[in-house]
Design a protein around this motif. Sequence first.
Motif, PDB file in Angstrom:
ATOM      1  N   LYS A 161       0.820  -1.038   0.193  1.00  0.00           N
ATOM      2  CA  LYS A 161      -0.183  -0.065   0.124  1.00  0.00           C
ATOM      3  C   LYS A 161       1.027   1.137   0.096  1.00  0.00           C
ATOM      4  N   LEU A 162       1.954   1.111  -0.626  1.00  0.00           N
ATOM      5  CA  LEU A 162       3.024   2.247  -0.717  1.00  0.00           C
ATOM      6  C   LEU A 162       3.328   2.666   0.994  1.00  0.00           C
ATOM      7  N   ASN A 163       3.190   1.809   1.980  1.00  0.00           N
ATOM      8  CA  ASN A 163       3.333   2.301   3.295  1.00  0.00           C
ATOM      9  C   ASN A 163       2.433   3.534   3.729  1.00  0.00           C
ATOM     10  N   GLY A 219      10.396  -1.272   0.582  1.00  0.00           N
ATOM     11  CA  GLY A 219       9.826  -1.294  -0.618  1.00  0.00           C
ATOM     12  C   GLY A 219      10.091  -0.188  -1.528  1.00  0.00           C
ATOM     13  N   ARG A 220       9.358   0.201  -2.369  1.00  0.00           N
ATOM     14  CA  ARG A 220       9.520   1.039  -3.486  1.00  0.00           C
ATOM     15  C   ARG A 220       9.071   2.487  -2.961  1.00  0.00           C
ATOM     16  N   ALA A 221       8.229   3.004  -1.893  1.00  0.00           N
ATOM     17  CA  ALA A 221       7.896   4.158  -1.480  1.00  0.00           C
ATOM     18  C   ALA A 221       8.368   4.373  -0.129  1.00  0.00           C
ATOM     19  N   CYS A 238       5.988   6.710   1.657  1.00  0.00           N
ATOM     20  CA  CYS A 238       4.847   6.883   2.269  1.00  0.00           C
ATOM     21  C   CYS A 238       3.773   7.432   1.328  1.00  0.00           C
ATOM     22  N   ALA A 239       2.799   6.909   1.290  1.00  0.00           N
ATOM     23  CA  ALA A 239       1.553   7.622   0.163  1.00  0.00           C
ATOM     24  C   ALA A 239       0.508   8.305   1.238  1.00  0.00           C
ATOM     25  N   GLY A 240       0.975   8.842   2.346  1.00  0.00           N
ATOM     26  CA  GLY A 240      -0.193   9.393   3.128  1.00  0.00           C
ATOM     27  C   GLY A 240      -1.248   8.336   3.584  1.00  0.00           C
ATOM     28  N   GLN A 241      -2.397   9.021   3.913  1.00  0.00           N
ATOM     29  CA  GLN A 241      -3.295   8.218   4.522  1.00  0.00           C
ATOM     30  C   GLN A 241      -3.800   7.186   3.636  1.00  0.00           C
ATOM     31  N   ASP A 242      -4.086   5.697   4.216  1.00  0.00           N
ATOM     32  CA  ASP A 242      -4.394   4.706   3.196  1.00  0.00           C
ATOM     33  C   ASP A 242      -6.060   5.307   2.884  1.00  0.00           C
ATOM     34  N   LEU A 243      -6.185   5.692   1.858  1.00  0.00           N
ATOM     35  CA  LEU A 243      -7.458   6.047   1.332  1.00  0.00           C
ATOM     36  C   LEU A 243      -8.630   5.190   1.237  1.00  0.00           C
ATOM     37  N   GLY A 244      -8.037   3.757   1.409  1.00  0.00           N
ATOM     38  CA  GLY A 244      -9.204   2.759   1.564  1.00  0.00           C
ATOM     39  C   GLY A 244      -9.867   2.635   2.784  1.00  0.00           C
ATOM     40  N   GLY A 260       0.960  13.504   0.116  1.00  0.00           N
ATOM     41  CA  GLY A 260       0.326  13.760   1.389  1.00  0.00           C
ATOM     42  C   GLY A 260       0.914  13.694   2.562  1.00  0.00           C
ATOM     43  N   ALA A 261       0.294  13.273   3.593  1.00  0.00           N
ATOM     44  CA  ALA A 261       1.057  13.049   4.900  1.00  0.00           C
ATOM     45  C   ALA A 261       2.182  12.549   4.873  1.00  0.00           C
ATOM     46  N   GLY A 262       2.411  11.868   3.874  1.00  0.00           N
ATOM     47  CA  GLY A 262       3.783  11.051   4.019  1.00  0.00           C
ATOM     48  C   GLY A 262       4.953  12.029   3.833  1.00  0.00           C
ATOM     49  N   PRO A 308      -3.496  20.619   2.704  1.00  0.00           N
ATOM     50  CA  PRO A 308      -2.089  19.864   3.365  1.00  0.00           C
ATOM     51  C   PRO A 308      -2.343  19.950   4.864  1.00  0.00           C
ATOM     52  N   ASP A 309      -1.761  18.640   5.368  1.00  0.00           N
ATOM     53  CA  ASP A 309      -1.786  18.413   6.908  1.00  0.00           C
ATOM     54  C   ASP A 309      -0.554  18.028   7.267  1.00  0.00           C
ATOM     55  N   SER A 310      -0.562  17.539   8.418  1.00  0.00           N
ATOM     56  CA  SER A 310       0.743  17.115   9.164  1.00  0.00           C
ATOM     57  C   SER A 310       1.684  18.158   9.114  1.00  0.00           C
TER      58      SER A 310
HETATM   59  C1  LHQ Z   1      -2.695   3.461  -1.881  1.00  0.00           C
HETATM   60  C2  LHQ Z   1      -2.337   4.611  -1.587  1.00  0.00           C
HETATM   61  C3  LHQ Z   1      -3.158   5.126  -0.425  1.00  0.00           C
HETATM   62  C4  LHQ Z   1      -3.999   3.319  -0.312  1.00  0.00           C
HETATM   63  C5  LHQ Z   1      -1.121   4.068  -3.188  1.00  0.00           C
HETATM   64  N1  LHQ Z   1      -4.030   4.516  -0.176  1.00  0.00           N
HETATM   65  N2  LHQ Z   1      -3.573   2.566  -1.197  1.00  0.00           N
HETATM   66  C6  LHQ Z   1      -5.486  12.651   6.492  1.00  0.00           C
HETATM   67  C7  LHQ Z   1      -6.500  12.578   7.094  1.00  0.00           C
HETATM   68  C8  LHQ Z   1      -7.584  11.633   6.820  1.00  0.00           C
HETATM   69  C9  LHQ Z   1      -8.032  11.239   5.575  1.00  0.00           C
HETATM   70  C10 LHQ Z   1      -7.439  11.910   4.385  1.00  0.00           C
HETATM   71  O1  LHQ Z   1      -5.978  11.859   4.354  1.00  0.00           O
HETATM   72  C11 LHQ Z   1      -5.048  12.400   5.315  1.00  0.00           C
HETATM   73  C12 LHQ Z   1      -3.738  12.940   4.743  1.00  0.00           C
HETATM   74  C13 LHQ Z   1      -3.117  12.727   3.484  1.00  0.00           C
HETATM   75  O2  LHQ Z   1      -2.100  11.770   3.414  1.00  0.00           O
HETATM   76  S1  LHQ Z   1      -4.338  12.771   1.940  1.00  0.00           S
HETATM   77  C14 LHQ Z   1      -3.205  11.957   0.891  1.00  0.00           C
HETATM   78  C15 LHQ Z   1      -3.606  10.685   0.573  1.00  0.00           C
HETATM   79  N3  LHQ Z   1      -2.411  10.099  -0.289  1.00  0.00           N
HETATM   80  C16 LHQ Z   1      -2.890  10.333  -1.703  1.00  0.00           C
HETATM   81  O3  LHQ Z   1      -3.707  10.949  -2.180  1.00  0.00           O
HETATM   82  C17 LHQ Z   1      -1.747   9.706  -2.428  1.00  0.00           C
HETATM   83  C18 LHQ Z   1      -2.579   8.450  -3.426  1.00  0.00           C
HETATM   84  N4  LHQ Z   1      -1.519   7.714  -4.137  1.00  0.00           N
HETATM   85  C19 LHQ Z   1      -0.977   8.369  -5.196  1.00  0.00           C
HETATM   86  O4  LHQ Z   1      -1.347   9.258  -5.637  1.00  0.00           O
HETATM   87  C20 LHQ Z   1      -0.064   7.448  -6.089  1.00  0.00           C
HETATM   88  O5  LHQ Z   1      -0.276   6.217  -5.583  1.00  0.00           O
HETATM   89  C21 LHQ Z   1       1.551   7.864  -5.689  1.00  0.00           C
HETATM   90  C22 LHQ Z   1       1.893   9.152  -6.493  1.00  0.00           C
HETATM   91  C23 LHQ Z   1       1.735   7.670  -4.481  1.00  0.00           C
HETATM   92  C24 LHQ Z   1       2.365   6.566  -6.448  1.00  0.00           C
HETATM   93  O6  LHQ Z   1       1.870   6.396  -7.800  1.00  0.00           O
HETATM   94  P1  LHQ Z   1       2.504   5.055  -8.359  1.00  0.00           P
HETATM   95  O7  LHQ Z   1       3.923   4.831  -8.251  1.00  0.00           O
HETATM   96  O8  LHQ Z   1       1.858   5.017  -9.796  1.00  0.00           O
HETATM   97  O9  LHQ Z   1       1.765   3.887  -7.722  1.00  0.00           O
HETATM   98  P2  LHQ Z   1       0.283   3.424  -7.667  1.00  0.00           P
HETATM   99  O10 LHQ Z   1      -0.563   4.425  -7.749  1.00  0.00           O
HETATM  100  O11 LHQ Z   1       0.217   2.413  -8.798  1.00  0.00           O
HETATM  101  O12 LHQ Z   1      -0.052   2.557  -6.200  1.00  0.00           O
HETATM  102  C25 LHQ Z   1       0.524   1.299  -5.804  1.00  0.00           C
HETATM  103  C26 LHQ Z   1      -0.398   0.681  -5.163  1.00  0.00           C
HETATM  104  O13 LHQ Z   1      -0.442   1.473  -3.852  1.00  0.00           O
HETATM  105  C27 LHQ Z   1      -1.950   0.606  -5.584  1.00  0.00           C
HETATM  106  O14 LHQ Z   1      -2.428  -0.528  -5.321  1.00  0.00           O
HETATM  107  P3  LHQ Z   1      -3.040  -1.699  -6.181  1.00  0.00           P
HETATM  108  O15 LHQ Z   1      -3.565  -2.627  -5.515  1.00  0.00           O
HETATM  109  O16 LHQ Z   1      -3.340  -1.095  -7.503  1.00  0.00           O
HETATM  110  O17 LHQ Z   1      -1.214  -2.298  -6.637  1.00  0.00           O
HETATM  111  C28 LHQ Z   1      -2.313   1.956  -4.941  1.00  0.00           C
HETATM  112  O18 LHQ Z   1      -3.964   1.706  -4.704  1.00  0.00           O
HETATM  113  C29 LHQ Z   1      -1.739   1.736  -3.592  1.00  0.00           C
HETATM  114  N5  LHQ Z   1      -1.878   2.851  -2.805  1.00  0.00           N
HETATM  115  N6  LHQ Z   1      -1.430   4.987  -2.405  1.00  0.00           N
HETATM  116  N7  LHQ Z   1      -2.883   6.665  -0.203  1.00  0.00           N
END
Ligand code: LHQ
Length: 262
Positions: free
Chosen positions: A25-27, A59-61, A63-69, A112-114, A143-145
């Motif tokens: 889950k990219l940590n 792994g390769r990341a 931290c991708a912040g909050q687990d959006l799932g 994100g938070a990461g 932006p938080d954290s």
């Molecule tokens: C993920 C995530 C993730 C779950 C990758 N969750 N699975 C605070 C309070 C409460 C709620 C909300 O948030 C916060 C603070 C925050 O942190 S808000 C920001 C949340 N984070 C994001 O919006 C980042 C979401 N992720 C991405 O944009 C991309 O994954 C990045 C740019 C980090 C990496 O892109 P890629 O290298 O292309 O990897 P990928 O997107 O293919 O991800 C690989 C796997 O990791 C994938 O799962 P799968 O089963 O398809 O292999 C993603 O679903 C999973 N993953 N980030 N945050």
Amino acid sequence: MQPSSTILATEAEGVLSLTLNRPDKLNSFNEEMHLALRAGFERAHREDGIRAVLLTGAGRAFCAGQDLGDRDPSKGVPDLGHTIETYYNPLLRLIRTLEKPVICAVNGVAAGAGANIALACDVTLAARSARFIQAFAKIGLVPDSGGTWSLPRLIGEARAKGLALTAEPLGAEKAADWGLIWRAVDDENLMEEARALATMLAAGPTLGLGMTKRAIQAAATNSLDTQLDLERDLQRIAGRSADYAEGVSAFLEKRKPEFKGK
Ligand code: LHQ
């Protein structure tokens, strides 16, 4: 609390290494990883034998912040303020108030938070291939954290707003050029350099290093007069420390100091 596989914790030479460990889950953070990481930093606060913390990701990341799932709005309107208050803000406060160096090795994408947790650490190194993404704008969040606090202070308002409003990824090298992080490092050397730095800092005069961290952070809100007074007060304490006596003796005797962190 039971040890959790979501954080790998190891201790060597005064360094507590904490590795975010949800690589599939990219940590990204779930509740378990939050609590385990917090427990790691609480331990660093508590134990004198720990004199530096090294934070990285598996792994390769990084931290991708909050687990959006875990925060799916189709399951009901969430109270993200509660999430922030319960999980993120206590973690940020633990990192910033720990009077010991916190080194962050950003081994891959930090989103994100990461990203903002990496920026809250004291010395942040990043692999050249790593990217920092203020991903919040992509999902309608703020932006938080500590990001709205640290970004303008580190890189100025123009760049802070550019990153936060566009969510454009920023590469490690540019992040270092802009002053967002300490240094970009070749990917294959990242962990070796980060470990060497953490070990060097853990062998340092921990009391003085901790007060240095406190003073630099306090400067963000203090006037020069207040800061001068703070420096006087902290130097008084440092001047009475065993490590100061050892540092000066070692200098005069032309040998390497052996700091005890006291
Ligand atoms: C993920 C995530 C993730 C779950 C990758 N969750 N699975 C605070 C309070 C409460 C709620 C909300 O948030 C916060 C603070 C925050 O942190 S808000 C920001 C949340 N984070 C994001 O919006 C980042 C979401 N992720 C991405 O944009 C991309 O994954 C990045 C740019 C980090 C990496 O892109 P890629 O290298 O292309 O990897 P990928 O997107 O293919 O991800 C690989 C796997 O990791 C994938 O799962 P799968 O089963 O398809 O292999 C993603 O679903 C999973 N993953 N980030 N945050």
